[in-house]
Enzyme design. Structure first.
Site, PDB file in Angstrom:
ATOM      1  N   MET B 170      21.035 -13.384  16.013  1.00 50.05           N
ATOM      2  CA  MET B 170      22.084 -14.252  16.548  1.00 50.05           C
ATOM      3  C   MET B 170      21.756 -14.646  17.990  1.00 50.05           C
ATOM      4  O   MET B 170      21.840 -15.804  18.368  1.00 50.05           O
ATOM      5  CB  MET B 170      23.422 -13.500  16.554  1.00 50.05           C
ATOM      6  CG  MET B 170      23.877 -13.048  15.201  1.00 50.05           C
ATOM      7  SD  MET B 170      24.642 -14.420  14.335  1.00 50.05           S
ATOM      8  CE  MET B 170      24.622 -13.780  12.681  1.00 50.05           C
ATOM      9  N   ALA B 236      17.087  -5.151  30.021  1.00 48.36           N
ATOM     10  CA  ALA B 236      18.210  -5.744  30.760  1.00 48.36           C
ATOM     11  C   ALA B 236      18.854  -4.728  31.693  1.00 48.36           C
ATOM     12  O   ALA B 236      19.335  -5.080  32.769  1.00 48.36           O
ATOM     13  CB  ALA B 236      19.249  -6.290  29.775  1.00 48.36           C
ATOM     14  N   CYS B 403      29.918 -29.359  13.717  1.00 44.39           N
ATOM     15  CA  CYS B 403      30.378 -30.187  14.816  1.00 44.39           C
ATOM     16  C   CYS B 403      31.802 -29.758  15.163  1.00 44.39           C
ATOM     17  O   CYS B 403      32.709 -29.912  14.355  1.00 44.39           O
ATOM     18  CB  CYS B 403      30.332 -31.626  14.298  1.00 44.39           C
ATOM     19  SG  CYS B 403      30.794 -32.853  15.445  1.00 44.39           S
ATOM     20  N   GLY B 485      32.702 -10.554   9.614  1.00 53.28           N
ATOM     21  CA  GLY B 485      32.352 -10.520  11.031  1.00 53.28           C
ATOM     22  C   GLY B 485      32.406  -9.128  11.626  1.00 53.28           C
ATOM     23  O   GLY B 485      31.392  -8.571  12.016  1.00 53.28           O
TER      24      GLY B 485
HETATM   25  N1  LIG Z   1      29.928 -14.322  19.023  1.00 53.50           N
HETATM   26  C1  LIG Z   1      30.046 -13.315  18.229  1.00 53.50           C
HETATM   27  O1  LIG Z   1      31.132 -12.867  17.913  1.00 53.50           O
HETATM   28  C2  LIG Z   1      28.806 -12.726  17.792  1.00 53.50           C
HETATM   29  C3  LIG Z   1      28.078 -13.409  16.859  1.00 53.50           C
HETATM   30  C4  LIG Z   1      26.930 -12.832  16.459  1.00 53.50           C
HETATM   31  C5  LIG Z   1      26.506 -11.633  17.001  1.00 53.50           C
HETATM   32  N2  LIG Z   1      27.271 -10.993  17.899  1.00 53.50           N
HETATM   33  C6  LIG Z   1      26.828  -9.731  18.476  1.00 53.50           C
HETATM   34  O2  LIG Z   1      25.707  -9.998  19.295  1.00 53.50           O
HETATM   35  C7  LIG Z   1      24.801  -8.914  19.210  1.00 53.50           C
HETATM   36  C8  LIG Z   1      23.406  -9.418  18.868  1.00 53.50           C
HETATM   37  O3  LIG Z   1      23.342  -9.836  17.514  1.00 53.50           O
HETATM   38  P1  LIG Z   1      21.915 -10.109  16.844  1.00 53.50           P
HETATM   39  O4  LIG Z   1      22.161 -10.531  15.439  1.00 53.50           O
HETATM   40  O5  LIG Z   1      21.123 -11.013  17.729  1.00 53.50           O
HETATM   41  O6  LIG Z   1      21.301  -8.638  16.904  1.00 53.50           O
HETATM   42  P2  LIG Z   1      19.768  -8.162  16.813  1.00 53.50           P
HETATM   43  O7  LIG Z   1      19.812  -6.692  16.640  1.00 53.50           O
HETATM   44  O8  LIG Z   1      19.027  -8.989  15.835  1.00 53.50           O
HETATM   45  O9  LIG Z   1      19.179  -8.480  18.289  1.00 53.50           O
HETATM   46  C9  LIG Z   1      19.408  -7.694  19.444  1.00 53.50           C
HETATM   47  C10 LIG Z   1      18.227  -7.882  20.388  1.00 53.50           C
HETATM   48  O10 LIG Z   1      18.484  -7.210  21.611  1.00 53.50           O
HETATM   49  C11 LIG Z   1      17.251  -6.651  22.083  1.00 53.50           C
HETATM   50  N3  LIG Z   1      17.567  -5.558  23.008  1.00 53.50           N
HETATM   51  C12 LIG Z   1      18.107  -4.350  22.707  1.00 53.50           C
HETATM   52  N4  LIG Z   1      18.253  -3.607  23.820  1.00 53.50           N
HETATM   53  C13 LIG Z   1      17.813  -4.351  24.847  1.00 53.50           C
HETATM   54  C14 LIG Z   1      17.721  -4.118  26.229  1.00 53.50           C
HETATM   55  N5  LIG Z   1      18.158  -2.971  26.780  1.00 53.50           N
HETATM   56  N6  LIG Z   1      17.216  -5.086  27.017  1.00 53.50           N
HETATM   57  C15 LIG Z   1      16.770  -6.250  26.465  1.00 53.50           C
HETATM   58  N7  LIG Z   1      16.837  -6.510  25.146  1.00 53.50           N
HETATM   59  C16 LIG Z   1      17.381  -5.574  24.341  1.00 53.50           C
HETATM   60  C17 LIG Z   1      16.592  -6.191  20.819  1.00 53.50           C
HETATM   61  O11 LIG Z   1      15.195  -6.035  20.998  1.00 53.50           O
HETATM   62  C18 LIG Z   1      16.937  -7.305  19.838  1.00 53.50           C
HETATM   63  O12 LIG Z   1      15.974  -8.315  19.793  1.00 53.50           O
HETATM   64  C19 LIG Z   1      25.383  -7.969  18.195  1.00 53.50           C
HETATM   65  O13 LIG Z   1      26.063  -6.921  18.847  1.00 53.50           O
HETATM   66  C20 LIG Z   1      26.335  -8.813  17.407  1.00 53.50           C
HETATM   67  O14 LIG Z   1      27.383  -8.066  16.816  1.00 53.50           O
HETATM   68  C21 LIG Z   1      28.411 -11.512  18.303  1.00 53.50           C
END
Ligand SMILES: NC(=O)c1ccc[n+]([C@@H]2O[C@H](COP(=O)([O-])OP(=O)(O)OC[C@H]3O[C@@H](n4cnc5c(N)ncnc54)[C@H](O)[C@@H]3O)[C@@H](O)[C@H]2O)c1
Ligand SMILES: NC(=O)c1ccc[n+]([C@@H]2O[C@H](COP(=O)([O-])OP(=O)(O)OC[C@H]3O[C@@H](n4cnc5c(N)ncnc54)[C@H](O)[C@@H]3O)[C@@H](O)[C@H]2O)c1
Lengths: 549, 549
Positions: B170, B236, B403, B485
């Site tokens: 995401m 990060a 959209c 979700g």
């Molecule tokens: N808007 C929303 O409501 C919404 C939508 C989708 C996802 N999310 C949330 O966003 C988050 C990410 O989702 P995703 O599908 O991309 O997950 P994912 O696990 O595919 O990606 C997470 C990424 O973060 C990186 N990462 C982990 N620790 C790190 C650090 N300390 N420093 C730098 N990079 C680091 C990982 O290497 C990985 O690539 C999830 O918690 C998900 O629930 C929220």
């Protein structure tokens, strides 16, 4: 405080009968002869309301009076929140009451929202405007007692007695149902006002002075083979253990206190009702704890009766769950009334079908009684019910009748009533509905869907589909509720009401809705694997794509 | 294993487009370019399925092919359970997926039913047949950035830069969304493989060698007013505090590491990814602790940015909760993205509106893009999105477009598309739907309904009314789901899809459904007290009986 009664007769204040009907039925729910606490808009079942508050009530009334034939009013927990364009075959009112996202679906959170004025408890037919007073449950209770008699006493309840508690909106039907079934009954109720009300309406025959007096009367009447109902003003959590101690053995034990709602519906042992209400506002947690502790004692006594060989069952108030949470691990050892006695009926879509005469004229109901007998000539049990109901049950508010019929009969009865409206036999339109406690309309693992054959007790896709389908079919109003009967977190259920206004459109819609609605019940039970339901589906040509897969 | 792709073109195998459309969209959800694990019928989001199993899939297809114009198919958690008579203006399919009575609404019970073959996880658009691939994520993120720009930078992100982390499934949409919104972005990601993947698919423009290089690039591009996205392979939890130390001030800060899952999704400071994975299997508790300690540092830096006046928000990964558990008491001082940026849109019924071309022809989508621009001439962000989407985002399965538009536009767009079908501009009908994550269709207190103004976060009457009203209005298919979700127990939500087949009936229905559906969102937010929603209701003549009471 305000006094509400539905208008009667053939004149309307709304633009059509499809909006006049919900208006009258909403008002009827608040009629002083119908509602338990009309001044607070409470209809029955603890705090089951017809509208969120008086301001909302007035706004619903105003909106119904101006609603056009192609518009639909949305009601959210008793508040009229929107009017939208739909079309003539769509429902005129859509209702969602008391629904909470599951992780927050508990009484604490609900009560917080209720206090803030954001929610209302709809119970089953309170917030969906098709409560018809105690008659609604008399037949169900009667069927249950009779079926229990069949299973345990060779169909003969003469000289037997039933022990129960709670003479509230629903529970008050118990003494009369027991009498109609031929049994004596001892009915424990902690509020004198409730006993008075049941004596006045002839649901209850006599009141005993104390437990000794009550037992003496029971002994006398059972010996004489007379079916007399006796009230006792006391706390069930005291009386049941005392009976166990004395070794008294009833022939059947159940309960209809409002155990599902420990904050408003179950008096803790040793408390007065006033203290319970008053402390409930100040220290809700402490009061809930006290109530649940008493329920544990109450259920333990019920388990002791069962161990003595007394047929004992839960009557849908969730008291077993409450006791289990209080440490009575085997609380669920005695069954719920549905798996024990009602499920075979549900498999055929049979459930608490009901109708009310918007004319206000009892004659209209008597004529429909006659029509039912004509159309179902071969069911003496049903004919007997209709006769006894007419004789013993006073109407409350708008005259109404309940009659458990199923998939094969509902649509043709509805269309016949519509014909009677059309040709002037009836003085005004009739509304047809049912309880949410029905075959296809509820998921409630501690009551209606307890111990389903395939383990699907908690799957609530079914009632949601029921509501969607009734909306699609053109019911007049449709409702989706949460927490009715068994309390927050424990049930989801749907309601439906449809108007017979004598029109061709109504004829067509009745044909669809009164077939589809019980049809979903047969479908749900067939899917769970019940043979009776599968047969019923085949006999009635239900189209179930995976029935034989 | 089976390979599914939707039929395309103007020939049907079903009796009308109202049944051909759900058939194609079901199949499209399982197209290998769309679904994550089509062989298991898994579309996206963990185990979100399109049908319960292949037998059910086949039965749905067969049933849709024989369904008449006045019939409705019921689907219960991915299984076709019944066909009932309704009428031509009723939905052709009604769907209820994954719904459980609240007290049983958890993953344990769901998994048990799933194993028994009684249930299916429908996620949001998987089981309701309107998933269109990753285009949806890009757009949601784009809207968030654009809205933040509107609130904080007068709608101008040129010369601004966004600091974020996480380039996963995401989160990988962030750099592209930032670029489309006109901003530079610095994207911290600890795995080189994730950066490589995003460079390859052109979602990310460049990679910096180290922090100094990254900041130099940011400085250059922002000065030039170019929207370039820059990746930095780092942790990060190290980079953010370092930036604070240096006094560097981004224009916006957020995060999409998988903080919600400390065991698998968040790399502790000073660790390699391999060590994290390996130790996670041996000593999960220690690893979780280390990850959460780093999150606390990370969140502290985010709080520091906020204190410097930088707009800072949580992007739905629960990192605030984790930090709070680690002692950062004020972790929730910065808001979630919905209350901060999406809610004002929801207040106007604006959300992830989308459509797909059943012809399979990309030209049909380009023509609708053009029509949208014509009908909404005064929205440069929207035009920008349509241009950039066309240029930068490849179609997956049936060509589709997302959209974000609201109450004032959806119905007229839908009717315009219908006109294009009628007059032959488009080669076949179009379906119009939306995500369940929308204005009036979801109750999800940890996400879409977080921190509602009146505290009604958990009230789920609203999505239920949405589904009932869309059914009453004549949508083509309507769905009610639970747990999408945020998982079992945490959400209830509704979906809607409606077909533009070029007919007069479709025109009428589109006018109702595409007004009513976003209308319920405006209504829900107006009821909660949001002024923007109240104004929107007035401007669009919504009929909300208690709006001014
Ligand atoms: N808007 C929303 O409501 C919404 C939508 C989708 C996802 N999310 C949330 O966003 C988050 C990410 O989702 P995703 O599908 O991309 O997950 P994912 O696990 O595919 O990606 C997470 C990424 O973060 C990186 N990462 C982990 N620790 C790190 C650090 N300390 N420093 C730098 N990079 C680091 C990982 O290497 C990985 O690539 C999830 O918690 C998900 O629930 C929220
Ligand atoms: N089986 C069914 O089909 C069915 C149908 C409707 C209701 N119910 C359930 O039955 C229960 C009763 O419903 P109702 O509408 O009559 O509720 P109610 O609140 O109107 O009545 C409950 C009565 O119980 C009395 N009571 C409370 N605690 C008591 C105690 N410790 N000892 C003696 N009396 C006590 C109260 O004074 C009150 O009169 C509810 O839990 C309801 O959900 C079951």
């Amino acid at each position: 405080s305000r006094q509400i009664a539905a208008p009667t007769g053939p004149e309307r204040s709304c633009k059509s009968w499809l909006t006049e009907a919900p208006l009258r039925m909403l008002m009827n729910n608040l009629h002083p002869d119908v509602a338990e606490r009309p001044e607070d808009l409470v209809v029955y079942g603890g705090i089951g309301r017809a509208a969120r508050d008086w301001e909302c009530f007035d706004a619903i009334v105003e909106t119904l009076q101006r609603l056009e034939e192609t518009q639909t009013l949305l009601v959210q927990s008793g508040k009229p929140v929107g009017v939208f364009e739909t079309h003539k075959d769509a429902p005129r009112v859509l209702i969602a009451n008391s629904n909470l996202v599951p992780a927050w679906a508990n009484w604490e959170h609900f009560n917080e929202l209720d206090r803030k004025g954001l929610m209302m408890y709809g119970q089953m037919t309170a917030g969906s405007w098709i409560y018809i007073g105690s008659q609604g449950i008399v037949q169900g209770t009667y069927e249950t007692f009779v079926e229990a008699g069949r299973q345990h006493y060779d169909g003969e309840l003469k000289g037997r007695w039933i022990l129960t508690a709670g003479l509230g909106g629903m529970g008050g039907a118990q003494p009369l149902a027991a009498t109609l079934a031929g049994a004596c009954s001892l009915n424990i109720e902690c509020q004198q006002s409730r006993i008075d009300f049941r004596l006045r309406t002839r649901y209850l025959d006599e009141q005993a002075e104390d437990l000794d007096d009550a037992l003496a009367r029971i002994e006398r009447y059972t010996a004489e083979g007379k079916a007399v109902s006796i009230g006792l003003c006391a706390n069930a959590a005291d009386v049941l253990p005392e009976l166990i101690k004395r070794g008294v053995k009833p022939d059947m034990v159940t309960d209809q206190t409002s155990a599902h709602d420990p904050l408003h519906g179950y008096l803790p042992s040793g408390w007065t009702w006033d203290a319970y209400v008053e402390r409930g506002q100040r220290e809700p947690e402490a009061v809930v704890m006290a109530a649940k502790r008493s329920m544990a004692v109450h259920v333990q006594a019920m388990l002791d009766f069962q161990a003595m060989g007394v047929p004992t069952f839960d009557y849908g108030n969730n008291i077993r769950q409450m006791a289990m949470e209080e440490g009575v691990d085997n609380a669920f050892d005695f069954p719920g009334f549905v798996p024990a006695y009602i499920r075979p009926l549900f498999c055929q879509g049979i459930g608490p079908f009901r109708w009310a005469a918007l004319s206000g004229d009892p004659e209209d109901i008597y004529k429909t009684d006659q029509k039912v007998k004509e159309l179902i000539p071969d069911d003496p049990h049903l004919h007997n019910w209709l006769d006894m109901a007419r004789e013993r049950i006073s109407f409350q508010g708008l005259p109404a009748r309940i009659c458990w019929v199923g998939l094969k009969d509902r649509a043709r009865l509805g269309q016949a009533f519509n014909e009677m409206v059309r040709n002037g036999e009836l003085k005004a339109p009739v509304v047809i509905g049912r309880d949410h406690l029905d075959s296809g309309s509820v998921a409630s693992p501690n009551r209606e869907t307890e111990s389903m054959m395939d383990g699907s007790d908690a799957v609530s896709d079914w009632p949601l589909l029921n509501a969607l389908l009734n909306t699609a079919g053109g019911a007049t109003w449709v409702s989706l509720h949460h927490g009715g009967g068994v309390g927050m977190g424990y049930s989801q259920h749907a309601g439906v009401v449809i108007v017979c206004d004598g029109s061709d459109d109504a004829h067509t819609r009745l044909g669809r809705v009164l077939r589809n609605d019980p049809g979903t019940g047969v479908m749900r039970h067939a899917d769970a694997g019940y043979e009776i339901a599968k047969e019923c589906a085949r006999e009635n040509d239900l189209d179930l794509p995976m029935l034989d897969k």
